[in-house]
Design an enzyme around this catalytic site. Sequence first.
Site: not given
Length: 339
Positions: A152, A175, A179, A232
Amino acid sequence: MPPLRMLRPGVAAVLVATGLTVVSPTAPAQAADSAPIGFAAVDALGQNGTTGGAGGPTVTATTTAQFLDYIARPGPYVIRVSGTITLPKGNSDGMHNVTSDKTIVGIGANARLVGGGLNIGLPVDDDLTSPPANAVHNVIIRNITLTGASDDLINVQMFTHHVWIDHNDFSNGDDGAVDIKRGSDYVTVSWNRFYDHDKTTLVGHDDDNAAQDAGRLRVTYHHNFFDGSDQRNPRVRFSPLVHVYNNYYDDNSYGIASTMDSGLWVEGNYFYSVNNPGRVNFSGELGRLVQRDNILVACNHPIEERGGVPDPRTYYAYTADPASSVPSVVPAGAGVGKI
């Protein structure tokens, strides 16, 4: 609805009334934001808003060693990042821990963190189901380009609370870009540019993580530029309220997904060439979504609506810009070099 003329940056000078301030793309309102708007500004969990390293020493990091030293120190610090800093992969897949009470802010428009990412939170513990006394909290990250991480770019986890992620550029992480999961809470993500990235921003760890996530994960997304970031934007599980307002979506496969009984309040956004702007029938249990005053242009599907969601004004005050101004104001103001 009939197609609307697309306003690109620099094409039109749009004046937007935001509260008592009138701004244009050449002098965006966000330049004056000295504190977050949204959930990061809420007094909760013993923390009064999000102040980062205010009151602590101000230091400047120009090398990897300096940066990793400063972000790991106890107590408040304002850490100024100068130039490009490479984050090593090491034995943590390139993720490096940030401790509480930190402001990490780039100098000018050229501060870069490359090759790794920032982890804001304690190590993963599946048996922990309520916020511990030592949960990481009160972190600000502004005006930095983060790119090329092997995991991330920013990961917020394990009941971390009060985080403000503002005016950054995110791209090319393996990724997530940002997040937010495992019981984290009271987060604002504002005025960032996401581009050349697939799985942009996840809220909620997975469908089986209700014990940590349910009733938490309150996040505000405002004035972000989802610039071709594929999916997302965000994708949400379990949160009672994620507030998504005044964001600009340009060429995404889907914008927002609400699942596992999440509640999303979606208002004043502009969606251009987005296949599915907003979904509640996506994966896992259905979510809830209320939408107000959004504009969709060249989109293949409408925003899906379902159920009731708390009004964000029950938590904090804010003023949403007209959705018609978003394609001009947001690209002009989002990302690095604008504060």
